[in-house]
Each structure stands twice: as C-alpha cells, then as structure tokens.
Design a protein around this motif. Structure first.
Motif, mmCIF file in Angstrom:
data_model
loop_
_atom_site.group_PDB
_atom_site.id
_atom_site.type_symbol
_atom_site.label_atom_id
_atom_site.label_comp_id
_atom_site.label_asym_id
_atom_site.label_seq_id
_atom_site.Cartn_x
_atom_site.Cartn_y
_atom_site.Cartn_z
ATOM 1 N N HIS A 45 0.833 -1.204 0.000
ATOM 2 C CA HIS A 45 0.000 0.000 0.000
ATOM 3 C C HIS A 45 0.865 1.250 0.000
ATOM 4 C CE1 HIS A 45 -3.820 -2.104 1.769
ATOM 5 N NE2 HIS A 45 -3.593 -2.411 0.508
ATOM 6 N N VAL A 46 1.957 1.233 0.792
ATOM 7 C CA VAL A 46 2.860 2.382 0.842
ATOM 8 C C VAL A 46 3.603 2.528 -0.485
ATOM 9 C CG1 VAL A 46 4.925 3.346 1.934
ATOM 10 C CG2 VAL A 46 3.121 2.339 3.339
ATOM 11 N N ASP A 47 4.097 1.393 -1.016
ATOM 12 C CA ASP A 47 4.849 1.430 -2.277
ATOM 13 C C ASP A 47 4.021 1.996 -3.420
ATOM 14 O OD1 ASP A 47 7.041 0.356 -1.012
ATOM 15 O OD2 ASP A 47 6.648 -1.708 -1.654
ATOM 16 N N HIS A 48 2.714 1.710 -3.388
ATOM 17 C CA HIS A 48 1.827 2.171 -4.455
ATOM 18 C C HIS A 48 0.959 3.342 -4.001
ATOM 19 C CE1 HIS A 48 2.789 -2.054 -5.599
ATOM 20 N NE2 HIS A 48 2.904 -1.492 -6.794
ATOM 21 N N GLY A 49 1.416 4.028 -2.946
ATOM 22 C CA GLY A 49 0.658 5.152 -2.416
ATOM 23 C C GLY A 49 0.700 6.366 -3.318
ATOM 24 N N GLU A 50 -0.022 7.390 -2.905
ATOM 25 C CA GLU A 50 -0.125 8.603 -3.718
ATOM 26 C C GLU A 50 1.124 9.473 -3.586
ATOM 27 O OE1 GLU A 50 -4.040 10.372 -4.267
ATOM 28 O OE2 GLU A 50 -4.693 9.241 -2.515
ATOM 29 N N ASP A 51 1.254 10.411 -4.498
ATOM 30 C CA ASP A 51 2.393 11.329 -4.525
ATOM 31 C C ASP A 51 2.302 12.298 -3.345
ATOM 32 O OD1 ASP A 51 4.255 13.344 -5.084
ATOM 33 O OD2 ASP A 51 3.936 13.194 -7.245
ATOM 34 N N PRO A 52 3.381 12.415 -2.534
ATOM 35 C CA PRO A 52 3.358 13.330 -1.384
ATOM 36 C C PRO A 52 3.088 14.787 -1.758
ATOM 37 C CG PRO A 52 5.227 11.838 -1.219
ATOM 38 C CD PRO A 52 4.632 11.629 -2.590
ATOM 39 N N SER A 53 3.296 15.151 -3.026
ATOM 40 C CA SER A 53 3.017 16.533 -3.439
ATOM 41 C C SER A 53 1.530 16.873 -3.273
ATOM 42 C CB SER A 53 3.438 16.757 -4.890
ATOM 43 O OG SER A 53 2.667 15.965 -5.778
ATOM 44 N N LYS A 54 0.674 15.860 -3.279
ATOM 45 C CA LYS A 54 -0.760 16.090 -3.048
ATOM 46 C C LYS A 54 -0.982 16.623 -1.638
ATOM 47 C CE LYS A 54 -5.252 13.715 -3.183
ATOM 48 N NZ LYS A 54 -5.963 12.447 -3.508
ATOM 49 N N MET A 55 -0.261 16.054 -0.670
ATOM 50 C CA MET A 55 -0.342 16.546 0.708
ATOM 51 C C MET A 55 0.173 17.974 0.792
ATOM 52 S SD MET A 55 -1.534 14.956 3.446
ATOM 53 C CE MET A 55 -0.488 15.487 4.796
ATOM 54 N N ALA A 56 1.270 18.244 0.078
ATOM 55 C CA ALA A 56 1.871 19.580 0.111
ATOM 56 C C ALA A 56 0.878 20.631 -0.356
ATOM 57 C CB ALA A 56 3.128 19.602 -0.751
ATOM 58 N N LYS A 57 0.149 20.341 -1.424
ATOM 59 C CA LYS A 57 -0.809 21.300 -1.967
ATOM 60 C C LYS A 57 -1.971 21.545 -0.998
ATOM 61 C CE LYS A 57 0.379 20.153 -6.737
ATOM 62 N NZ LYS A 57 -0.042 19.461 -7.980
ATOM 63 N N VAL A 58 -2.412 20.477 -0.329
ATOM 64 C CA VAL A 58 -3.496 20.633 0.646
ATOM 65 C C VAL A 58 -3.034 21.485 1.822
ATOM 66 C CG1 VAL A 58 -4.955 19.419 2.318
ATOM 67 C CG2 VAL A 58 -4.675 18.493 0.008
ATOM 68 N N VAL A 59 -1.829 21.221 2.315
ATOM 69 C CA VAL A 59 -1.295 22.002 3.438
ATOM 70 C C VAL A 59 -1.168 23.475 3.048
ATOM 71 C CG1 VAL A 59 0.752 22.380 4.885
ATOM 72 C CG2 VAL A 59 -0.151 20.059 4.574
ATOM 73 N N HIS A 60 -0.724 23.737 1.836
ATOM 74 C CA HIS A 60 -0.626 25.123 1.362
ATOM 75 C C HIS A 60 -1.990 25.806 1.368
ATOM 76 C CE1 HIS A 60 -0.351 28.096 -2.121
ATOM 77 N NE2 HIS A 60 0.382 28.618 -1.153
ATOM 78 N N GLN A 61 -3.003 25.093 0.897
ATOM 79 C CA GLN A 61 -4.358 25.643 0.886
ATOM 80 C C GLN A 61 -4.856 25.940 2.298
ATOM 81 O OE1 GLN A 61 -6.538 22.664 -1.256
ATOM 82 N NE2 GLN A 61 -5.664 23.221 -3.251
ATOM 83 N N ILE A 62 -4.502 25.054 3.247
ATOM 84 C CA ILE A 62 -4.918 25.239 4.643
ATOM 85 C C ILE A 62 -4.261 26.491 5.225
ATOM 86 C CG2 ILE A 62 -4.751 24.269 6.970
ATOM 87 C CD1 ILE A 62 -4.955 21.471 5.617
ATOM 88 N N ILE A 63 -2.975 26.664 4.948
ATOM 89 C CA ILE A 63 -2.255 27.840 5.454
ATOM 90 C C ILE A 63 -2.870 29.126 4.915
ATOM 91 C CG2 ILE A 63 -0.049 29.075 5.431
ATOM 92 C CD1 ILE A 63 1.334 26.327 5.387
ATOM 93 N N GLU A 64 -3.276 29.097 3.640
ATOM 94 C CA GLU A 64 -3.825 30.290 2.998
ATOM 95 C C GLU A 64 -5.271 30.564 3.398
ATOM 96 O OE1 GLU A 64 -2.275 32.558 0.756
ATOM 97 O OE2 GLU A 64 -0.555 31.586 1.722
ATOM 98 N N ASN A 65 -5.915 29.582 4.014
ATOM 99 C CA ASN A 65 -7.319 29.722 4.408
ATOM 100 C C ASN A 65 -7.406 30.466 5.744
ATOM 101 O OD1 ASN A 65 -10.013 29.369 5.177
ATOM 102 N ND2 ASN A 65 -10.121 27.312 4.300
ATOM 103 N N GLU A 66 -8.126 31.570 5.767
ATOM 104 C CA GLU A 66 -8.257 32.358 6.992
ATOM 105 C C GLU A 66 -9.074 31.640 8.057
ATOM 106 O OE1 GLU A 66 -6.952 35.291 8.069
ATOM 107 O OE2 GLU A 66 -5.656 35.113 6.323
ATOM 108 N N ASN A 67 -9.940 30.729 7.630
ATOM 109 C CA ASN A 67 -10.793 30.008 8.574
ATOM 110 C C ASN A 67 -10.791 28.516 8.246
ATOM 111 O OD1 ASN A 67 -12.642 29.601 10.689
ATOM 112 N ND2 ASN A 67 -14.395 29.903 9.329
ATOM 113 N N PRO A 68 -9.659 27.839 8.463
ATOM 114 C CA PRO A 68 -9.566 26.429 8.086
ATOM 115 C C PRO A 68 -10.411 25.526 8.978
ATOM 116 C CG PRO A 68 -7.636 27.073 9.341
ATOM 117 C CD PRO A 68 -8.414 28.332 9.093
ATOM 118 N N LYS A 69 -10.744 24.349 8.462
ATOM 119 C CA LYS A 69 -11.482 23.361 9.247
ATOM 120 C C LYS A 69 -10.564 22.783 10.332
ATOM 121 C CE LYS A 69 -12.549 20.732 5.720
ATOM 122 N NZ LYS A 69 -13.155 19.635 4.928
#
Length: 268
Positions: free
Chosen positions: A208-232
C-alpha cells in the motif's frame, strides 16, 4: 515579510514535499532532522531536532526565532511507524512510538506557543493519519498514537483560540514515502500463533505504501490550509476509499465494520 514555517521531520517524505512546495511559493521554510548534516541538497535549511528530546526542541526553536524573529506556522510532521501483533510488540517500542508521535508534537507545540501568543497569531498543523480513525490489525499501536494526537489537538485548539492561534489536523492515507523502511516492526516469529496472518498483513501494508499517492498532493493541501483564513479542524487526504472508510465506521454497526476490515486484510 513572508510567513515563517517550521516543519518537523522535513528531510524526507511528506515533510520534504511540503517544504519544497512552500519554498517554491516564497514562504520562509525551515525543516528539522535528527541528523541534518547528513542531508544533502535540501531546498530549505534544516535545524537539528529530536522531538523526543525537550532540550533539542528548545534549542531548535530558539535558533529559528533568532534567525527569523517569528514563527507563523508549525507543521508537526515528524513521526514513526510501528507494526506487529500487540501481544508480541515490546512495551519499550510502544513507548517510543508514543514519544515520537504524541508527546513529541505536544512538546514542540508547548515550546512555540509562548512565541505565537506574543505575536497574537499562529497556525499549528498536525500530520496525523487516517489510520488514527480506526483500530487496524497489526497496526494498533500506530493507530492509537495518531488517534491520541487527533483528540489532544481538539482540546488544545479550544484552549488556545483565545490567543489568536489556530490548530488543524491533516490525516493522510497511504503515500509513497520511506516510512516503511524507518518504522519498527515486530519480527515474524516462526513459532508465533500470528505468523501467517501478520506476515500477509505486513506484506499488504508495504504494498500500500509502495503504491501510495504522490506526497506533493499533501503539500498542496497544506498550502491551501495555510492560505485559508478560517480552516477546518480536520482534513483527510488520500484515496477515496480510504477517506470513505471513516464515514463507514460512523454509520455501520461495529461488528459489520469489523468484518469489512477482516475481509480487506484477508483475516477471515
């Protein structure tokens, strides 16, 4: 002045991916590593920190503040994996996992809070795990450490909102990182009653780890969270079925959900 971001465990995997992405977006990024001198070609500076050592944490945070004068975002990413039948997992290894995945992040938060409080602002993002939403066979201790962090942050968030500080949990599913290589796993013992089931489950987890998703997907989500004034408070990032498994746990009877997990891991 750009936002100053500190990422624990920033030398590889999800932490490195987040740091690289934020650096490209003109954030001032610092990462941490237990052995930063061994890391080459990092796009951002790495501070020496062991999240299991309070003196090490305090030293790294002091160095960051001296260099930048502030800390806007803390990303608690450093963590370890642990697998094995709970009956056969040494208690000392369980304690080490909790030290890194729970007490470590808490101590980093406790160290940065006075600085963020004096700034009257700050954002603390904790990388947890979808595994923290359910007890998974042969990954029970790992699930427990991440679940404990999720719940602790829910409480801590309410305690610190009055100071203008935000806290957010981001739970990833399986991503293609080197976590499997660095985790502790109880050995598959020849005379163990768990030998066959644990061996097959361990193989599946590694795949599952070997065939997992690209970590850049996490990076983009974290960036969006930082830019969100009222994150979940909570975010889940991963394959649709992994995220849906959390929904199923809420709506299915306990034993039905348990049978689903047993079938998934080939344990029934």
């Amino acid at each position: 002045m750009s936002k100053v971001v500190l990422i624990t465990g920033g030398s590889s995997g999800i932490g490195k991916a987040i740091g690289d992405y934020l650096s490209s977006r003109n954030y001032t990024v610092y990462g941490t590593s237990r052995n930063p001198d061994t890391i080459q070609n990092s796009l951002f500076p790495l501070l020496k920190m062991d999240v299991c050592n309070l003196e090490s944490i305090e030293s790294a945070i002091s160095e960051l503040i001296e260099a930048t004068g502030k800390i806007d975002v803390l990303i608690n990413n450093a963590g370890v994996g642990i697998t094995g039948p709970i009956e056969e997992t040494p208690t000392e290894e369980m304690k080490k996992a909790f030290d890194t995945n729970l007490y470590g992040p808490i101590n980093v938060i406790k160290t940065v809070l006075p600085y963020m409080r004096s700034q009257k602002r700050g954002h603390i993002i904790n990388i947890t795990s979808i595994a923290g939403y359910m007890g998974l066979p042969y990954r029970g201790i790992y699930s427990a450490t991440k679940s404990a962090l999720e719940i602790t942050i829910e409480a801590m968030r309410m305690e610190t909102l009055q100071f203008g500080i935000k806290m957010t949990n981001v739970a990833p599913g399986d991503f293609a990182t080197n976590i499997a290589a660095g985790r502790y796993h109880a050995p598959v013992l020849e005379n163990s009653p768990y030998k066959e089931a644990y061996s097959s489950t361990l193989k599946m987890m590694n795949e599952h780890v070997d065939h997992g998703e690209d970590p850049s997907k996490m990076a983009k989500v974290v960036h969006q969270i930082i830019e969100n004034e009222n994150p979940k408070i909570h975010y889940k990032v991963g394959a649709p079925m992994q995220k849906f498994s959390i929904v199923l746990k809420r709506i299915l009877p306990d034993k039905v959900y348990e049978r689903m997990l047993l079938k998934h891991y080939g344990l029934k």
